[in-house]
Design an enzyme around this catalytic site. Structure first.
Site, PDB file in Angstrom:
ATOM      1  N   ASP A  59       0.947  -1.212  -0.047  1.00 23.91           N
ATOM      2  CA  ASP A  59       0.047  -0.043  -0.001  1.00 23.91           C
ATOM      3  C   ASP A  59       0.999   1.083  -0.106  1.00 23.91           C
ATOM      4  O   ASP A  59       1.678   1.424   0.858  1.00 23.91           O
ATOM      5  CB  ASP A  59      -0.926  -0.005   1.186  1.00 23.91           C
ATOM      6  N   GLU A  84      -6.980   5.799  -6.790  1.00 25.03           N
ATOM      7  CA  GLU A  84      -8.436   5.242  -7.078  1.00 25.03           C
ATOM      8  C   GLU A  84      -8.765   6.127  -8.180  1.00 25.03           C
ATOM      9  O   GLU A  84      -8.813   7.464  -7.911  1.00 25.03           O
ATOM     10  CB  GLU A  84      -9.206   5.513  -5.708  1.00 25.03           C
ATOM     11  N   THR A 125      -4.407  14.266 -13.924  1.00 29.23           N
ATOM     12  CA  THR A 125      -5.336  14.433 -14.947  1.00 29.23           C
ATOM     13  C   THR A 125      -6.197  15.602 -15.215  1.00 29.23           C
ATOM     14  O   THR A 125      -5.971  16.713 -14.508  1.00 29.23           O
ATOM     15  CB  THR A 125      -6.810  13.675 -14.214  1.00 29.23           C
ATOM     16  N   ASP A 126      -6.575  15.796 -16.544  1.00 29.40           N
ATOM     17  CA  ASP A 126      -7.446  16.882 -17.013  1.00 29.40           C
ATOM     18  C   ASP A 126      -8.654  17.286 -16.070  1.00 29.40           C
ATOM     19  O   ASP A 126      -9.132  18.363 -16.233  1.00 29.40           O
ATOM     20  CB  ASP A 126      -7.841  16.983 -18.297  1.00 29.40           C
ATOM     21  N   GLU A 127      -9.215  16.267 -15.322  1.00 28.87           N
ATOM     22  CA  GLU A 127     -10.397  16.628 -14.568  1.00 28.87           C
ATOM     23  C   GLU A 127     -10.216  17.539 -13.424  1.00 28.87           C
ATOM     24  O   GLU A 127     -11.022  18.242 -13.037  1.00 28.87           O
ATOM     25  CB  GLU A 127     -10.813  15.246 -13.917  1.00 28.87           C
ATOM     26  N   TYR A 150     -13.100  12.546  -6.617  1.00 25.96           N
ATOM     27  CA  TYR A 150     -11.686  12.010  -7.355  1.00 25.96           C
ATOM     28  C   TYR A 150     -11.007  13.280  -7.929  1.00 25.96           C
ATOM     29  O   TYR A 150      -9.844  13.316  -7.634  1.00 25.96           O
ATOM     30  CB  TYR A 150     -12.120  11.039  -8.502  1.00 25.96           C
ATOM     31  N   LYS A 154      -7.236  14.505  -6.624  1.00 24.66           N
ATOM     32  CA  LYS A 154      -5.937  14.761  -7.676  1.00 24.66           C
ATOM     33  C   LYS A 154      -5.528  16.078  -7.711  1.00 24.66           C
ATOM     34  O   LYS A 154      -4.217  16.346  -7.670  1.00 24.66           O
ATOM     35  CB  LYS A 154      -6.419  14.257  -9.302  1.00 24.66           C
ATOM     36  N   LEU A 190     -16.055   4.313 -19.235  1.00 23.33           N
ATOM     37  CA  LEU A 190     -16.949   4.152 -20.692  1.00 23.33           C
ATOM     38  C   LEU A 190     -16.873   3.391 -21.906  1.00 23.33           C
ATOM     39  O   LEU A 190     -17.612   2.596 -22.311  1.00 23.33           O
ATOM     40  CB  LEU A 190     -17.035   5.799 -21.151  1.00 23.33           C
ATOM     41  N   ASN A 249     -19.925  11.634 -25.922  1.00 22.85           N
ATOM     42  CA  ASN A 249     -20.104  10.352 -25.179  1.00 22.85           C
ATOM     43  C   ASN A 249     -21.115   9.598 -26.268  1.00 22.85           C
ATOM     44  O   ASN A 249     -20.592   8.274 -26.669  1.00 22.85           O
ATOM     45  CB  ASN A 249     -20.574  10.237 -24.084  1.00 22.85           C
ATOM     46  N   ARG A 273     -24.871  11.244 -13.993  1.00 18.42           N
ATOM     47  CA  ARG A 273     -23.792  11.442 -12.702  1.00 18.42           C
ATOM     48  C   ARG A 273     -23.829  12.784 -12.025  1.00 18.42           C
ATOM     49  O   ARG A 273     -23.889  13.704 -12.672  1.00 18.42           O
ATOM     50  CB  ARG A 273     -22.451  11.207 -13.197  1.00 18.42           C
TER      51      ARG A 273
HETATM   52  P1  NAD Z   1      -6.515   1.841 -12.417  1.00 16.93           P
HETATM   53  O1  NAD Z   1      -7.680   2.177 -11.775  1.00 16.93           O
HETATM   54  O2  NAD Z   1      -6.532   1.082 -13.687  1.00 16.93           O
HETATM   55  O3  NAD Z   1      -5.205   1.378 -11.603  1.00 16.93           O
HETATM   56  C1  NAD Z   1      -4.909   1.927 -10.295  1.00 16.93           C
HETATM   57  C2  NAD Z   1      -3.762   0.956  -9.831  1.00 16.93           C
HETATM   58  O4  NAD Z   1      -3.307   1.554  -8.649  1.00 16.93           O
HETATM   59  C3  NAD Z   1      -4.243  -0.419  -9.577  1.00 16.93           C
HETATM   60  O5  NAD Z   1      -3.200  -1.479 -10.058  1.00 16.93           O
HETATM   61  C4  NAD Z   1      -4.441  -0.582  -8.046  1.00 16.93           C
HETATM   62  O6  NAD Z   1      -4.278  -1.854  -7.727  1.00 16.93           O
HETATM   63  C5  NAD Z   1      -3.385   0.381  -7.582  1.00 16.93           C
HETATM   64  N1  NAD Z   1      -3.650   0.850  -6.304  1.00 16.93           N
HETATM   65  C6  NAD Z   1      -4.694   1.562  -5.833  1.00 16.93           C
HETATM   66  N2  NAD Z   1      -4.652   1.992  -4.518  1.00 16.93           N
HETATM   67  C7  NAD Z   1      -3.311   1.819  -4.404  1.00 16.93           C
HETATM   68  C8  NAD Z   1      -2.701   1.846  -2.910  1.00 16.93           C
HETATM   69  N3  NAD Z   1      -3.081   2.251  -1.861  1.00 16.93           N
HETATM   70  N4  NAD Z   1      -1.329   1.409  -2.952  1.00 16.93           N
HETATM   71  C9  NAD Z   1      -0.823   0.681  -4.053  1.00 16.93           C
HETATM   72  N5  NAD Z   1      -1.398   0.640  -5.166  1.00 16.93           N
HETATM   73  C10 NAD Z   1      -2.727   0.930  -5.012  1.00 16.93           C
HETATM   74  O7  NAD Z   1      -6.173   3.285 -12.959  1.00 16.93           O
HETATM   75  P2  NAD Z   1      -5.737   3.931 -14.377  1.00 16.93           P
HETATM   76  O8  NAD Z   1      -6.885   4.406 -15.146  1.00 16.93           O
HETATM   77  O9  NAD Z   1      -4.572   3.248 -14.734  1.00 16.93           O
HETATM   78  O10 NAD Z   1      -5.052   5.097 -13.822  1.00 16.93           O
HETATM   79  C11 NAD Z   1      -3.493   5.711 -13.512  1.00 16.93           C
HETATM   80  C12 NAD Z   1      -3.283   7.017 -13.003  1.00 16.93           C
HETATM   81  O11 NAD Z   1      -3.577   7.704 -14.039  1.00 16.93           O
HETATM   82  C13 NAD Z   1      -4.248   7.487 -11.941  1.00 16.93           C
HETATM   83  O12 NAD Z   1      -3.383   8.555 -11.029  1.00 16.93           O
HETATM   84  C14 NAD Z   1      -5.170   8.348 -12.640  1.00 16.93           C
HETATM   85  O13 NAD Z   1      -5.606   9.446 -11.899  1.00 16.93           O
HETATM   86  C15 NAD Z   1      -4.357   8.862 -13.917  1.00 16.93           C
HETATM   87  N6  NAD Z   1      -5.161   9.140 -15.002  1.00 16.93           N
HETATM   88  C16 NAD Z   1      -5.988   8.099 -15.418  1.00 16.93           C
HETATM   89  C17 NAD Z   1      -7.007   8.489 -16.768  1.00 16.93           C
HETATM   90  C18 NAD Z   1      -7.671   7.402 -17.304  1.00 16.93           C
HETATM   91  O14 NAD Z   1      -8.480   7.758 -18.114  1.00 16.93           O
HETATM   92  N7  NAD Z   1      -7.659   6.294 -16.830  1.00 16.93           N
HETATM   93  C19 NAD Z   1      -6.464   9.724 -17.254  1.00 16.93           C
HETATM   94  C20 NAD Z   1      -5.563  10.714 -16.767  1.00 16.93           C
HETATM   95  C21 NAD Z   1      -5.040  10.223 -15.674  1.00 16.93           C
HETATM   96  O1  DAU Z   2     -10.317  12.763 -18.033  1.00 14.85           O
HETATM   97  C1  DAU Z   2      -9.501  11.932 -17.424  1.00 14.85           C
HETATM   98  C2  DAU Z   2     -10.123  11.206 -16.372  1.00 14.85           C
HETATM   99  O2  DAU Z   2     -10.724  10.019 -17.498  1.00 14.85           O
HETATM  100  C3  DAU Z   2      -9.359  10.343 -15.436  1.00 14.85           C
HETATM  101  O3  DAU Z   2      -8.818  11.244 -14.671  1.00 14.85           O
HETATM  102  C4  DAU Z   2     -10.266   9.149 -14.864  1.00 14.85           C
HETATM  103  O4  DAU Z   2      -9.325   8.439 -13.876  1.00 14.85           O
HETATM  104  C5  DAU Z   2     -11.112   8.439 -15.678  1.00 14.85           C
HETATM  105  O5  DAU Z   2     -11.890   7.511 -15.079  1.00 14.85           O
HETATM  106  C6  DAU Z   2     -11.747   9.239 -16.782  1.00 14.85           C
HETATM  107  O6  DAU Z   2     -12.727   9.791 -16.297  1.00 14.85           O
HETATM  108  P1  DAU Z   2     -14.098  10.170 -16.689  1.00 14.85           P
HETATM  109  O7  DAU Z   2     -15.231  10.337 -15.709  1.00 14.85           O
HETATM  110  O8  DAU Z   2     -14.270  11.126 -17.663  1.00 14.85           O
HETATM  111  O9  DAU Z   2     -14.218   8.537 -17.444  1.00 14.85           O
HETATM  112  P2  DAU Z   2     -15.481   7.314 -17.439  1.00 14.85           P
HETATM  113  O10 DAU Z   2     -15.101   6.614 -18.315  1.00 14.85           O
HETATM  114  O11 DAU Z   2     -15.893   7.082 -16.099  1.00 14.85           O
HETATM  115  O12 DAU Z   2     -16.646   8.543 -18.299  1.00 14.85           O
HETATM  116  C7  DAU Z   2     -16.524   9.173 -19.468  1.00 14.85           C
HETATM  117  C8  DAU Z   2     -17.866   9.849 -19.651  1.00 14.85           C
HETATM  118  O13 DAU Z   2     -18.651   8.890 -19.930  1.00 14.85           O
HETATM  119  C9  DAU Z   2     -18.271  10.748 -18.908  1.00 14.85           C
HETATM  120  O14 DAU Z   2     -18.805  11.696 -19.264  1.00 14.85           O
HETATM  121  C10 DAU Z   2     -19.451   9.762 -18.057  1.00 14.85           C
HETATM  122  C11 DAU Z   2     -19.816   9.048 -19.092  1.00 14.85           C
HETATM  123  N1  DAU Z   2     -20.249   7.676 -18.750  1.00 14.85           N
HETATM  124  C12 DAU Z   2     -19.546   6.690 -18.081  1.00 14.85           C
HETATM  125  C13 DAU Z   2     -20.043   5.431 -17.592  1.00 14.85           C
HETATM  126  C14 DAU Z   2     -19.108   4.548 -16.880  1.00 14.85           C
HETATM  127  C15 DAU Z   2     -21.630   7.127 -19.143  1.00 14.85           C
HETATM  128  O15 DAU Z   2     -22.399   7.990 -19.796  1.00 14.85           O
HETATM  129  N2  DAU Z   2     -22.101   5.888 -18.763  1.00 14.85           N
HETATM  130  C16 DAU Z   2     -21.319   5.058 -17.847  1.00 14.85           C
HETATM  131  O16 DAU Z   2     -21.705   3.978 -17.652  1.00 14.85           O
END
Ligand code: NAD
Ligand code: DAU
Length: 336
Positions: A59, A84, A125-127, A150, A154, A190, A249, A273
């Site tokens: 962790d 997370e 993240t851009d969020e 979330y 971040k 998504l 979307n 949401r």
């Molecule tokens: P993910 O949820 O797929 O993976 C997260 C990983 O972190 C998992 O392997 C989990 O086991 C590990 N983890 C969680 N809590 C932990 C802890 N306390 N200690 C050790 N390990 C832990 O996430 P992802 O989509 O691969 O995102 C990775 C990073 O990129 C994140 O920081 C997220 O904010 C950022 N990010 C994601 C996106 C996206 O679209 N998915 C976009 C921009 C930035």
């Molecule tokens: O922008 C970067 C971010 O993108 C990352 O930081 C996050 O880790 C990653 O989860 C993602 O966040 P979003 O909230 O944009 O992603 P998600 O895939 O959950 O949703 C994308 C869009 O689709 C959002 O507008 C919500 C919508 N959505 C999502 C789900 C899961 C739906 O309409 N239905 C759904 O069931």
């Protein structure tokens, strides 16, 4: 470079580790991951037997473990993915988000400071910019207006990381990427959720009117950008990473339906949401100017590669969608 990666068993982290090892971009990679619901060692099978790769389960909030590991590995850089990462889960249950994303980042920063780690790349993240009115695009100085637990966590962790540069001269760089997609993504997000539901002929739950805009970035392009920021980016700086591919979307969902030969009436409009950001839009000009990086994979190509991967990995989908996933799905979508 010897890298300590956190969260390397997740979607983006595992793509980064596979790229680092298979592309020989790192001499050694140590992956610290707690294996939460989103962490999956199956994502790392391609590198599991490689002598340059080591997995440590733990962790990032465990200060003793983290400090001992950093002292032992003596990495040239920490690349911090662990988080997370899902907005909907952060709304249902915010506590783990603050624990991992804030306390976990703090714990790593302290270990990096104490052990004088030469580089710390914080993946964000851009969020953090919140919803952006058209036609504006956020550059790195745009105000932070996070909407969800979330994105607030971040934004907080970004500021904490940057304060370690200002106060302690820890060489921190922050990257802020747009929405990633590609192979091995957990099907709560998504694209893999819609794709795997479409495979099974299940309803595709679109939040609100489906006209929210996201900028799609293929995961390997994101990983290349992180290497670019690590190798050529400046400490103390923030770099946006966009995909140059903004789509509503509903358009993404329609393309998935067409590619999987499913009818449009699988779409279900469900309750929106809470706090849903309407539009994300990034300027990635700074990273392009300073490092020469730009996205290489078009959305059509990336989506085709993603669909092909999910088609070929039915066992991975079955295992990932069993157990806890069903409980989450019922909680998030059951009464929607
Ligand atoms: P993910 O949820 O797929 O993976 C997260 C990983 O972190 C998992 O392997 C989990 O086991 C590990 N983890 C969680 N809590 C932990 C802890 N306390 N200690 C050790 N390990 C832990 O996430 P992802 O989509 O691969 O995102 C990775 C990073 O990129 C994140 O920081 C997220 O904010 C950022 N990010 C994601 C996106 C996206 O679209 N998915 C976009 C921009 C930035
Ligand atoms: O922008 C970067 C971010 O993108 C990352 O930081 C996050 O880790 C990653 O989860 C993602 O966040 P979003 O909230 O944009 O992603 P998600 O895939 O959950 O949703 C994308 C869009 O689709 C959002 O507008 C919500 C919508 N959505 C999502 C789900 C899961 C739906 O309409 N239905 C759904 O069931």
């Amino acid at each position: 470079m010897k890298l300590l990666v956190t969260g390397g068993a997740g979607f983006i982290g595992s793509a980064f580790v596979r790229m680092a090892i298979a592309g020989s971009r790192a001499a050694q990679v140590v992956n610290l991951d707690q294996l939460t619901y989103a962490g999956n060692l199956e994502n790392l099978v391609p590198v599991a037997g490689d002598s340059r790769y080591r997995f440590v389960r733990g962790d990032i909030c465990d200060a003793r473990l983290v400090d001992a590991l950093v002292a032992d590995v003596r990495p040239d850089a920490i690349v911090h993915f662990a988080a997370e990462s899902h907005v909907d889960r952060s709304i249902l249950s915010p506590a783990p988000v603050f624990e991992t994303n804030l306390r976990g980042t703090f714990t790593l920063l302290e270990a990096a400071r104490g052990n004088r780690v030469p580089r710390f790349l914080h993946v964000s993240t851009d969020e953090v910019y919140g919803s952006i009115e058209a036609p504006a695009e956020a550059d790195e100085d745009y105000p932070l207006r996070p909407s969800s637990p979330y994105s607030a966590s971040k934004a907080g962790s970004d500021l904490l990381a940057l304060s370690y540069f200002v106060t302690y001269r820890l060489p921190v760089t922050v990257t802020r990427a747009s929405n990633n997609y590609g192979p091995y993504q957990f099907p709560e997000k998504l694209i893999p959720l819609m794709l795997t539901n479409a495979f099974d002929g299940l309803p595709l739950p679109v939040y609100g009117d489906g006209m929210q805009i996201r900028d799609w970035l293929f995961v390997d392009d994101h990983c290349r950008a992180i290497f670019a920021a690590l190798e050529k980016g400046r400490p103390g700086e923030i770099y946006n990473i966009g995909g140059n591919c903004s789509l509503p979307n509903l358009e993404v969902v329609r393309r998935i339906l067409a590619a999987t030969h499913r009818p449009d009436d699988l779409v279900r409009y469900v309750t929106d949401r809470p706090g849903h950001d309407r539009r994300y839009a990034l300027s990635g000009e700074k990273l392009a100017r300073e490092t020469g990086w730009s996205p290489e994979v078009s959305f059509d190509e990336g989506l085709a590669r993603t669909i092909q991967w999910y088609r070929s990995n039915a066992d991975w989908i079955r295992r990932v969608k069993s157990g806890e996933y069903q409980t989450y799905y019922e909680l998030n979508y059951g009464n929607r």
